[in-house]
Design a protein around this motif. Structure first.
Motif, PDB file in Angstrom:
ATOM      1  N   GLU A 139     -69.463 -50.765 -20.785  1.00 40.99           N
ATOM      2  CA  GLU A 139     -69.739 -51.804 -21.769  1.00 40.99           C
ATOM      3  C   GLU A 139     -70.136 -51.238 -23.126  1.00 40.99           C
ATOM      4  O   GLU A 139     -70.349 -51.993 -24.064  1.00 40.99           O
ATOM      5  CB  GLU A 139     -70.827 -52.739 -21.232  1.00 40.99           C
ATOM      6  N   CYS A 143     -65.826 -54.800 -25.240  1.00 40.42           N
ATOM      7  CA  CYS A 143     -65.442 -55.675 -24.137  1.00 40.42           C
ATOM      8  C   CYS A 143     -64.517 -56.773 -24.645  1.00 40.42           C
ATOM      9  O   CYS A 143     -64.308 -56.933 -25.846  1.00 40.42           O
ATOM     10  CB  CYS A 143     -66.695 -56.279 -23.492  1.00 40.42           C
ATOM     11  N   CYS A 219     -67.402 -57.700 -18.587  1.00 40.43           N
ATOM     12  CA  CYS A 219     -66.906 -56.965 -19.747  1.00 40.43           C
ATOM     13  C   CYS A 219     -65.381 -56.862 -19.735  1.00 40.43           C
ATOM     14  O   CYS A 219     -64.729 -57.045 -20.756  1.00 40.43           O
ATOM     15  CB  CYS A 219     -67.533 -55.574 -19.786  1.00 40.43           C
ATOM     16  N   ASN A 221     -63.680 -54.011 -18.627  1.00 39.64           N
ATOM     17  CA  ASN A 221     -63.212 -52.637 -18.807  1.00 39.64           C
ATOM     18  C   ASN A 221     -63.117 -51.847 -17.507  1.00 39.64           C
ATOM     19  O   ASN A 221     -62.901 -50.634 -17.541  1.00 39.64           O
ATOM     20  CB  ASN A 221     -64.135 -51.881 -19.772  1.00 39.64           C
TER      21      ASN A 221
END
Length: 454
Positions: A139, A143, A219, A221
């Protein structure tokens, strides 16, 4: 290249929108940035300024510079501020010394998914104040609901290669221009300047949307977790007894992790503010770093069999203590937060919370459960116990039952079917073979090793 700014001890968590913050790119390709030059100083009147011949770079120039010479790359661009430019001087500049050749550093290796190249704040003004936010590694990179900032009066070059074709963000601001729609930003990416600033196998996609879930949004990712961690150097030696690895983080840490189960009335942003005002504002906790976010966790039956994925609020607490005190301050804070959950959790939309500390200590609290909730938990536990028993019974029936001998031997397995022959079931033997109620005992006339089968 510049390094990430030091995190201030106190983190302001008042966010402008649900689940989204501002992420600002740290490096630049500015001519006036001394760290961009191999000698650590900006070229002056006696110097030859040299850019890599095969390099691709857009350089921001904010002032007028006098140089002895200038070597440009094959593919490059100067972004000139009003009044900025270059002049070439013949002869030595008395204020520049003997002069020499100064090389502009290569910027091809700067990656979007490098957490150390980003800083985060809850507002644009907080970047100026130095009030930065702490996040786990996943994060720390922008994001999907974050606003991405590249500083005004600045240029850059970033490799956006990822594990997906596109990298979604809420908005992008470049050279003072904010892009809220993907159509406008796509046009910028096709410009000569855009191609020099953004490169790689993936492209930035501006979605322009905020997180609308008050309980928080993930987020996004996780698909690039390994790529992110490839850019992180972890400490090889930690002082704590039982280092922890938070979800979304690349390294083990000394500290405390809290897992919070929540209801639909929970508000992540409000809870961040509560933790800030009630705890992080206290002098004794001024050195604690806190990151709170929604994460996805896989639930496992009997601790082994994965059966569903659920969302939790993960609160990561890290302190600056070392040695035998490593992580102890964050553990004390976790216990204080747990007390607050016990007292006010039902009003905050928190159903339960627990923590595990790097000292090996754990703690938990259940709040806001009515009679129906308790009954549901009891029934759930009973159902799990019954299922476990049935699973064990089925397993033993399938694999742990009597051994199949193939067929019954009426001669040796049912001695009552034989006539009573003297010595047949005694200790006497016939030609080296002794018959007993338990089986056959024989002596191999070749090998003196005795063998018994049952």
């Amino acid at each position: 290249m510049p390094t990430a700014p030091a995190l201030v001890p106190l983190f302001l968590c008042v966010l402008g929108s649900v689940g989204g913050v501002y992420k600002q790119w740290i490096p630049d390709t500015n001519f006036e940035n001394a760290t961009n030059w191999d000698k650590g100083s900006v070229p002056c009147g006696s110097d030859q300024a040299v850019f890599p011949a095969q390099g691709k770079v857009a350089v921001y120039v904010g002032l007028v510079h006098t140089l002895a010479g200038l070597s440009l790359p094959v593919d490059g661009e100067f972004v000139l501020a009003p009044g900025a430019g270059f002049s070439i001087r013949v002869g030595q500049d008395p204020g520049c010394g003997a002069g020499g050749t100064t090389q502009f550093k290569d910027v091809e290796s700067l990656k979007w998914f490098d957490p150390d190249l980003w800083s985060a704040a809850s507002s644009v003004d907080d970047f100026q104040k130095g009030s930065y936010l702490f996040f786990v590694h996943e994060e720390s990179v922008p994001c999907q609901y974050d606003d991405v900032l590249f500083r005004d009066a600045s240029s850059f070059r970033v490799d956006v290669s990822g594990n997906t074709n596109t990298v979604p963000v809420k908005s992008v601001k470049v050279l003072g221009q904010r892009f809220d729609s993907n159509s406008e930003f796509s046009q910028y990416l096709t410009s000569s300047l855009g191609k020099l600033q953004f490169h790689g196998s993936s492209s930035i996609k501006v979605e322009g949307s905020s997180c609308t879930d008050v309980t928080g949004c993930e987020c996004g990712n996780s698909a690039n977790h390994e790529r992110i961690c490839a850019n992180v150097a972890c400490s090889q030696q930690l002082d704590c007894k039982k280092p922890l690895r938070p979800v979304g983080h690349c390294c083990d840490v000394c500290g405390t992790i809290m897992d919070i189960q929540f209801s639909g009335s929970f508000n992540l942003d409000s809870y961040r503010q509560r933790l800030q005002h009630l705890f992080l504002a206290l002098p004794k906790y001024k050195s604690v770093q806190l990151a709170a976010s929604k994460v996805s966790k896989t639930q496992k039956m009997l601790g082994i069999i994965p059966y569903q994925s659920t969302h939790e609020i993960q609160v990561v607490l890290l302190d600056q203590n070392t040695g035998s005190e490593a992580g102890m301050l964050s553990e004390a804070l976790a216990r204080d937060i747990l007390k607050d959950v016990h007292d006010q959790g039902a009003h905050l939309g928190i159903e339960s919370a627990d923590f595990r500390a790097s000292s090996g200590a754990t703690g938990s609290d259940v709040s806001g459960l009515g009679d129906g909730d308790v009954a549901g938990i009891v029934l759930g536990v009973l159902a799990l116990v019954v299922f476990s028993v049935l699973l064990v019974v089925a397993y033993r029936k399938e694999l742990g039952g009597p051994i199949d001998h193939g067929f019954d031997n009426p001669m040796f397995e049912k001695p009552h079917a034989l006539p009573e022959i003297s010595g047949l079931y005694g200790a006497e033997s016939l030609n080296g073979i002794t018959l007993t109620h338990s089986g056959v005992h024989f002596v191999n006339p070749v090998d003196t090793t005795e063998t018994e089968s049952f």
